[in-house]
Design a protein around this motif. Sequence first.
Motif, PDB file in Angstrom:
ATOM      1  N   ARG A   3      -2.459  -7.675  -8.988  1.00  0.00           N
ATOM      2  CA  ARG A   3      -2.488  -6.556  -9.900  1.00  0.00           C
ATOM      3  C   ARG A   3      -1.762  -5.380  -9.285  1.00  0.00           C
ATOM      4  N   SER A   4      -1.105  -4.636 -10.139  1.00  0.00           N
ATOM      5  CA  SER A   4      -0.425  -3.425  -9.706  1.00  0.00           C
ATOM      6  C   SER A   4      -0.812  -2.296 -10.640  1.00  0.00           C
ATOM      7  N   TYR A   5      -1.566  -1.355 -10.112  1.00  0.00           N
ATOM      8  CA  TYR A   5      -1.950  -0.177 -10.875  1.00  0.00           C
ATOM      9  C   TYR A   5      -0.899   0.896 -10.639  1.00  0.00           C
ATOM     10  N   VAL A   6      -0.454   1.561 -11.708  1.00  0.00           N
ATOM     11  CA  VAL A   6       0.544   2.618 -11.572  1.00  0.00           C
ATOM     12  C   VAL A   6       0.053   3.869 -12.279  1.00  0.00           C
ATOM     13  N   ASP A   7       0.489   5.017 -11.775  1.00  0.00           N
ATOM     14  CA  ASP A   7       0.160   6.277 -12.428  1.00  0.00           C
ATOM     15  C   ASP A   7       1.160   7.323 -11.976  1.00  0.00           C
ATOM     16  N   ALA A   8       1.157   8.446 -12.673  1.00  0.00           N
ATOM     17  CA  ALA A   8       2.037   9.554 -12.342  1.00  0.00           C
ATOM     18  C   ALA A   8       1.292  10.852 -12.590  1.00  0.00           C
ATOM     19  N   SER A   9       1.751  11.893 -11.935  1.00  0.00           N
ATOM     20  CA  SER A   9       1.148  13.209 -12.097  1.00  0.00           C
ATOM     21  C   SER A   9       2.255  14.253 -12.138  1.00  0.00           C
ATOM     22  N   THR A  10       2.254  15.049 -13.190  1.00  0.00           N
ATOM     23  CA  THR A  10       3.218  16.130 -13.322  1.00  0.00           C
ATOM     24  C   THR A  10       2.629  17.190 -14.246  1.00  0.00           C
TER      25      THR A  10
ATOM     26  N   SER B  61      -7.977   1.810 -18.744  1.00  0.00           N
ATOM     27  CA  SER B  61      -8.643   3.102 -18.874  1.00  0.00           C
ATOM     28  C   SER B  61      -8.361   3.958 -17.632  1.00  0.00           C
ATOM     29  N   ARG B  62      -8.242   5.260 -17.826  1.00  0.00           N
ATOM     30  CA  ARG B  62      -7.975   6.158 -16.694  1.00  0.00           C
ATOM     31  C   ARG B  62      -9.055   6.026 -15.625  1.00  0.00           C
ATOM     32  N   ARG B  63     -10.289   5.824 -16.020  1.00  0.00           N
ATOM     33  CA  ARG B  63     -11.370   5.727 -15.022  1.00  0.00           C
ATOM     34  C   ARG B  63     -11.241   4.461 -14.174  1.00  0.00           C
ATOM     35  N   LEU B  64     -10.546   3.444 -14.675  1.00  0.00           N
ATOM     36  CA  LEU B  64     -10.305   2.231 -13.890  1.00  0.00           C
ATOM     37  C   LEU B  64      -9.020   2.323 -13.083  1.00  0.00           C
ATOM     38  N   ASN B  65      -8.316   3.432 -13.241  1.00  0.00           N
ATOM     39  CA  ASN B  65      -7.047   3.645 -12.545  1.00  0.00           C
ATOM     40  C   ASN B  65      -7.187   4.779 -11.525  1.00  0.00           C
ATOM     41  N   SER B  66      -8.377   4.968 -11.007  1.00  0.00           N
ATOM     42  CA  SER B  66      -8.678   6.136 -10.182  1.00  0.00           C
ATOM     43  C   SER B  66      -7.911   6.169  -8.857  1.00  0.00           C
ATOM     44  N   THR B  67      -7.677   5.030  -8.236  1.00  0.00           N
ATOM     45  CA  THR B  67      -6.950   5.026  -6.963  1.00  0.00           C
ATOM     46  C   THR B  67      -5.508   5.473  -7.167  1.00  0.00           C
ATOM     47  N   ALA B  68      -4.824   4.879  -8.140  1.00  0.00           N
ATOM     48  CA  ALA B  68      -3.438   5.283  -8.424  1.00  0.00           C
ATOM     49  C   ALA B  68      -3.392   6.735  -8.890  1.00  0.00           C
TER      50      ALA B  68
END
Length: 180
Positions: A1-8, A120-127
Motif C-alpha cells: 500500500r502507498s498512502y499519499v497526501d499533500a499540504s498547501t 478517509s483522511r483519518r486513515l491517512n494520518s501518517t501521510a
Amino acid sequence: RSYVDASTQPDQPNGLSRPAGLAIFILNSQEQPTQAIYIKAKLDVCSSVMMAEAASLALASVIVHRLNLTAITFLSDCEKLVLFLNKDDLSNPPDWRIKYFTQTHANHSTTTSSRLFEVSRRLNSTAHALAHQAEAHHNSQSTNLEFSCSNDNHVTHCPLLLALHTVSLNDVKILAARCC
C-alpha cells in the motif's frame, strides 16, 4: 500500500503559486518483514490544492516503479483526483495544470499493475502529518536528502536510496526519506 497526501495553502482567487508539502507512506508487504517507507518532498511551484495532491501521487508512482514494486494499492484522500484517475479517458483533468502529474501517474501505474482508491483522511494520518512537515520545511535548510535506513536486510545498500537518486519530477524535491 502507498498512502499519499499533500499540504498547501487553500486555493486563492488570484491563482498565485505557492509551495506544497508532499508525502508518501509505503507499506511494502512484498518484503518480509513488511517494510515501511516514509518520504517527504516539496513542490516549489504549486498553483492549486489539486496540483499538490496529483504531484504527490505522481511522485509515489515513480518511486514505486523505481523500486520494482508491483500490484500496489495507492490510497489518497482527494476524492476528485481519485475519481478522475479511475476513468478510462484521462485527456481532460479537472484542472489542466495537473496534466503532467496525472499522466506521469497513469504511465507508471500501468506498468506496475497498481490500483487507486480513496481513503478517509483519518486513515491517512501518517501521510497527512508528513505532508504538513514537508510544507513547513524552509528553503534555508539543507538542500541534501536526509536519509536513514534501519532495515536489517539492507546492510550493504538500501534500494530506496538508489531509487530516490533516479527520481526526477518537475519542481519536486525530495527532502527526507526513511526506510524501516
